[in-house]
Structures are given as C-alpha cells and as structure tokens.
Design a protein around this motif. Structure first.
Motif, PDB file in Angstrom:
ATOM      1  N   UNK A   1      -9.737   1.805  46.431  1.00 57.47           N
ATOM      2  CA  UNK A   1     -11.084   1.281  46.229  1.00 57.47           C
ATOM      3  C   UNK A   1     -11.088  -0.247  46.189  1.00 57.47           C
ATOM      4  N   UNK A   2     -10.098  -0.851  45.533  1.00 59.10           N
ATOM      5  CA  UNK A   2     -10.051  -2.313  45.477  1.00 59.10           C
ATOM      6  C   UNK A   2      -9.766  -2.929  46.845  1.00 59.10           C
TER       7      UNK A   2
ATOM      8  N   UNK B   1     -18.220   0.470  56.561  1.00 58.35           N
ATOM      9  CA  UNK B   1     -17.404   1.619  56.975  1.00 58.35           C
ATOM     10  C   UNK B   1     -17.273   2.661  55.871  1.00 58.35           C
ATOM     11  N   UNK B   2     -17.315   2.223  54.610  1.00 60.75           N
ATOM     12  CA  UNK B   2     -17.216   3.170  53.503  1.00 60.75           C
ATOM     13  C   UNK B   2     -15.794   3.333  53.001  1.00 60.75           C
ATOM     14  N   UNK B   3     -15.688   4.015  51.860  1.00 59.68           N
ATOM     15  CA  UNK B   3     -14.391   4.187  51.212  1.00 59.68           C
ATOM     16  C   UNK B   3     -13.436   5.025  52.053  1.00 59.68           C
ATOM     17  N   UNK B   4     -13.951   5.995  52.806  1.00 63.19           N
ATOM     18  CA  UNK B   4     -13.097   6.862  53.605  1.00 63.19           C
ATOM     19  C   UNK B   4     -12.370   6.134  54.716  1.00 63.19           C
ATOM     20  N   UNK B   5     -12.843   4.938  55.103  1.00 63.00           N
ATOM     21  CA  UNK B   5     -12.190   4.186  56.170  1.00 63.00           C
ATOM     22  C   UNK B   5     -10.924   3.500  55.698  1.00 63.00           C
TER      23      UNK B   5
ATOM     24  N   UNK C   1     -14.189  -5.512  52.634  1.00 64.57           N
ATOM     25  CA  UNK C   1     -15.583  -5.411  53.046  1.00 64.57           C
ATOM     26  C   UNK C   1     -16.005  -4.046  53.535  1.00 64.57           C
ATOM     27  N   UNK C   2     -15.121  -3.057  53.477  1.00 70.90           N
ATOM     28  CA  UNK C   2     -15.525  -1.709  53.871  1.00 70.90           C
ATOM     29  C   UNK C   2     -16.448  -1.085  52.832  1.00 70.90           C
ATOM     30  N   UNK C   3     -16.313  -1.518  51.604  1.00 69.86           N
ATOM     31  CA  UNK C   3     -17.170  -1.094  50.500  1.00 69.86           C
ATOM     32  C   UNK C   3     -17.772  -2.357  49.899  1.00 69.86           C
ATOM     33  N   UNK C   4     -19.089  -2.376  49.683  1.00 75.71           N
ATOM     34  CA  UNK C   4     -19.710  -3.577  49.134  1.00 75.71           C
ATOM     35  C   UNK C   4     -20.216  -3.379  47.712  1.00 75.71           C
ATOM     36  N   UNK C   5     -20.019  -2.189  47.142  1.00 76.04           N
ATOM     37  CA  UNK C   5     -20.414  -1.926  45.760  1.00 76.04           C
ATOM     38  C   UNK C   5     -19.219  -1.290  45.058  1.00 76.04           C
ATOM     39  N   UNK C   6     -18.737  -1.922  44.004  1.00 75.71           N
ATOM     40  CA  UNK C   6     -17.605  -1.404  43.232  1.00 75.71           C
ATOM     41  C   UNK C   6     -18.092  -1.069  41.830  1.00 75.71           C
TER      42      UNK C   6
END
Length: 504
Positions: A268-269, A384-388, A275-280
């Motif tokens: 996740x980090x 892209x999301x977390x799965x990427x 930048x694949x995830x923009x909300x942590x």
C-alpha cells in the motif's frame, strides 16, 4: 543548526517541527563519520580500523519509518558506498542475518527485532560508535522504553548519542540525562512561525456525524487542487472499513494498519508513493516520519488522542515548505477531547461548526465544486489502483502474508465443509473398488463383556487383516474361523457374566 555539533561528536537532542529535515540532520553526520574502504584509500584511517559490524545504530518506532530512513541514508551514502541495512519485524530472519554476516556500516531497526538478533548473537553491537533515537517520544508511547534501555546496555560506553523528535516530553529528557553526556538541546523554529504547527498548513475542524463521515470525506477528496490524501483513523477496524467504502465509491484507496501483514502494508505504501493509489487510509503507525511528496490533504476521520498525535498526523502535509490542508471531523463524543487539543496548541478552533456532507460552508471552505456527489465520476478514475502494485513475499514469520479465505486452509486448499470429515488426502484420492470385486466380509459381530472383550477385539483384527490380504491377492472370499472366547459360556453361546469371585 545540528550539523556542526553532530559532526564534532557531541551528544545532541534535536527538536523541530515535522517536515523540516530531521532525517538528514542525523543522517549526514553518520555517513561522514563511519569508516569505509574509501577512507583507507584517502589516508583517513587504516585497514585495521575497518570492521564488519555496524558502526552506527538508528532506532525507530515503526516499520514504515524504518524503511524510509534506510532509503534516505542509502541515497545520501551512495557516493561513499556506505552499507545500510534495515532490520524490522514482519520479515524473515534469514536474509537479515545473511546481510549482517556479509558486513554492514549502519543498521536502522525497530527495537523488538534488534533485541532478538542481539540476544541470538547475530547482531554485534560492540563496534557501534553512534546511536540515534528517531521519534524518541513515540517509543515511550508504544512501550518500547525497556527494550531501548536493554539495547543501550549492549553498546560501548564511549559513543555519540542523538535524540530527534518533533515533541519532547519530560520522559525523553530524563532518558537523555541517563544515557547521554552533556547533550546540546537544539530547537529549530522559523522566526515568523511561532505556533506549534506549520504555518503553511490550513486547518479546519467540523463537528460531523459518524453515519455521514464517509459521504463527507468523499466530497472532500474531490476538492479542487487535491493530489494525494491521507486519512487517519484511531482503530484498525475503522481504517479497513473506510478504505473498502472509498474503493466501492470509485477512489483508488489503500490501507495501512496493524492487522495487515508486512507485505500488504509495504504494498500500500509503495502504491501510494508511486501514484497508483492517491488515498491512503491508515492508523497512527503511518503518522510518524512518513515523507511522501505531493500530499496536499490530511483528514482526521476520528479525533486524535492528544495534541502530539495531532501534530504528527497533520505533519504529513505541508512538508519542506509546501502548503497543505488538514481537516478534522469531530464526533459529538469527542468534542471535549478536541477542546483540550485546541487549547494545548492554541488553534482557534474551539467550537467546530456542525457540518454534514451537504452543508454549503463545507463546499465553500474546501473549494469543492457545487453539486459534487459522494461517488467519484468514472471519467476521474484514472489511477491504476492497489491491485496494480505487486505484493512482495517477505517470508513473514508464522505465514502472516495473505489471510486465508473462509473455508480455506493455511496451505491454500479448501478445508472440509460442515458435516464433512477431514480425511487424509490418500484416503480421499483412492478410487473405490467395483461392487462385484469387493471381498465379502464373513465377520461375526459378538457382544462381549469382561474377559471376553480382548479376544473379540483380536478376532476382529484378524478377520479384517485377512480380508485386506485376500483383496490384495484377488482370492475372493475368505473363510474365517470362529474364535471362541475363553471363560464361561452362557445361554446362546454368549460369554456368561463373571462370577462374584471373579469380580473380586
């Protein structure tokens, strides 16, 4: 302010606001003072003074901060070829032990794993000349003080010690007096920045209902100019739930909390940094020292416990001179706690305004476009999301990587369902013989008591053994002799009950 004192070898207590460069405040003196092979070539030391054991030890409270400090020191020490190793829990022991055997110059680690390896004599601390405690007050809050003191007793008496933190309570000062020699207390503040928080961070507090918080957060995440955002929760369950709900609403969200395996936390980090995830969405494990460029918004989904936690949470934005926005959603039950935080930090936000996801002042203060709904439009779902992001197999102790699904065993297979027997694999996979090929069992079932029970068990065992042997040889029916039990025979050929004398 720190470099001249630290480079001269004196003990230092460094205190500065979050995002002001404390990592390089102790990192550059470490890189300059360790002895490496380049110093031998330059004539600054002899080959006999080089050692394979660590010369500097940096103790940090969380795993995420450990990896970040390690990466920063590796980047800064690349020219001098300084070997830096991260040691923390959640990973397999073997790679860390192998790296220690090959030789390191600087070790960055969490107290628990450092103490484990030192007790097993895998980590030699006899050559450490520099000790750094980063975020020292957090170690006190997490109960690491006994472990830290045990580590300090393993170090040489003559060493340089440096403590760094944004907040410095009295317990840290007492720790410094016990284990440091005439430390210099350096407190760095800008002349025009008199408050406890960074002036470049705009702070807002709203009194929100718990049933409406996700809807409110979804609208805040669609504010103009919002890049990366961090959402802080008090509990692990809340963090996981908020992350799932935001993902369902179309946001590229990831979670970091203690219930996740180390591989999932690092995944996740990494996705957040790339930048694949923009909300942590995270608990306070990510509130200390995590430095990610481009974090414009920090949202306190639940009110922090105290003013120190609040400072470290909102310090994830507005770093290195950048600006940011911090929003705190205060429950009705948390109004007294928020009053104490506001009074301690003098924020001027004593009475948060009652706010809902449709309140006009929320849209106006946070630059949210009118008519914004709680679901991200499909045209804006560009991440892209977390799965990427690939999850790394860290060889976690106890197999704490991916949690097993419901009804699935730890080895990845499906477990037995309700009412289904858990038989061995060989018994399940063996094909059943056709009905006409099965040997007919000529077995007499006898009900026995007393002395005849043992003979009946022997008889049944002999019969079953003979049937199995006959089936293997293909001989068909097996004639089994009738074994009469010893002792008295009663009516119908059954053993008679024992006499009173036999009972005695």
């Amino acid at each position: 302010m720190t470099l001249p004192v630290a480079l001269s070898g004196h003990d230092v207590i460094g205190q500065a606001k979050t995002g002001t460069g404390k990592t390089l405040g102790f990192g550059l003196p470490i890189i300059d003072r360790v002895r490496v092979s380049a110093d031998v070539d330059a004539g600054r030391c002899t080959a006999a003074e080089l050692t394979t054991g660590p010369q500097a030890l940096v103790v940090v409270p969380t795993r995420e901060l450990c990896t970040q400090v390690t990466n920063d020191l590796q980047t800064a020490g690349k020219v001098r070829n300084v070997r830096v190793l991260a040691i923390y829990g959640g990973r397999a022991y073997e790679p860390q032990v192998e790296a220690l055997q090959q030789g390191v110059d600087v070790v960055v680690g969490t107290p628990g794993r450092l103490l484990d390896l030192a007790r097993q004599h895998k980590l030699d601390l006899s050559s450490v000349r520099i000790l750094v405690l980063d975020e020292a007050d957090e170690m006190l809050d997490l109960g690491f003080l006994p472990d830290v003191e045990k580590i300090m007793t393993m170090l040489p008496t003559r060493r340089q010690a440096m403590l760094f933190s944004a907040t410095m309570p009295g317990q840290v000062i007492s720790l410094a007096r016990r284990y440091m020699t005439q430390p210099t207390h350096i407190r760095a503040t800008a002349p025009d920045d008199t408050g406890a928080t960074v002036a470049a961070v705009k702070q807002f507090a709203f009194r929100a209902h718990s049933m409406d918080k996700v809807e409110t957060v979804s609208r805040i995440l669609q504010a103009e100019g919002r890049s990366l955002a961090m959402i802080f929760c008090r509990t692990k369950r809340t963090a996981a739930d908020v992350s799932d709900q935001l993902t369902q609403r179309g946001f590229a969200a990831g979670a970091v909390h203690g219930d996740l395996g180390q591989g999932a936390r690092e995944q996740a980090l990494r996705a957040f940094r790339n930048g694949k995830v923009d909300v942590l969405v995270c608990t306070d494990v990510a509130a200390r020292g995590i430095d990610v460029e481009g974090v414009t918004h920090v949202i306190n989904y639940q009110c922090p416990e105290d003013e120190k936690t609040y400072l470290h949470r909102i310090g994830r934005t507005g770093r290195a001179g950048a600006s940011g926005t911090a929003v705190t959603l205060v429950d009705w039950d948390d109004v007294p706690r928020w009053g104490l935080i506001n009074k301690a930090l003098d924020l001027g936000l004593a009475d948060p305004e009652e706010t809902y996801s449709t309140s006009p002042h929320l849209f106006e203060l946070l630059n949210i476009a009118p008519g914004t709904k709680g679901v991200l439009p499909r045209a804006d779902r560009t991440r892209a999301g977390l799965g990427a992001e690939q999850i790394e197999d860290l060889g976690e102790p106890g197999g704490r990587g991916r949690p097993a699904a419901r009804g699935e065993s730890r080895d990845g297979g499906r477990g037995a369902g309700r009412g289904e027997s858990r038989r061995p694999a060989a018994a399940v996979e063996a094909p059943a013989a056709p009905a006409e090929e099965r040997p007919r069992r000529e077995r007499q079932r006898r009900r026995t008591r007393g002395a005849g029970a043992a003979e009946a068990v022997v008889e049944a065992t002999v019969v079953e053994t003979a049937v199995v042997e006959a089936a293997a040889a293909g001989t068909g029916v097996v004639e089994t002799p009738v074994v009469e039990p010893a002792g008295r025979v009663g009516r119908g050929g059954r053993p008679a009950p024992p006499s009173p004398q036999q009972r005695q």
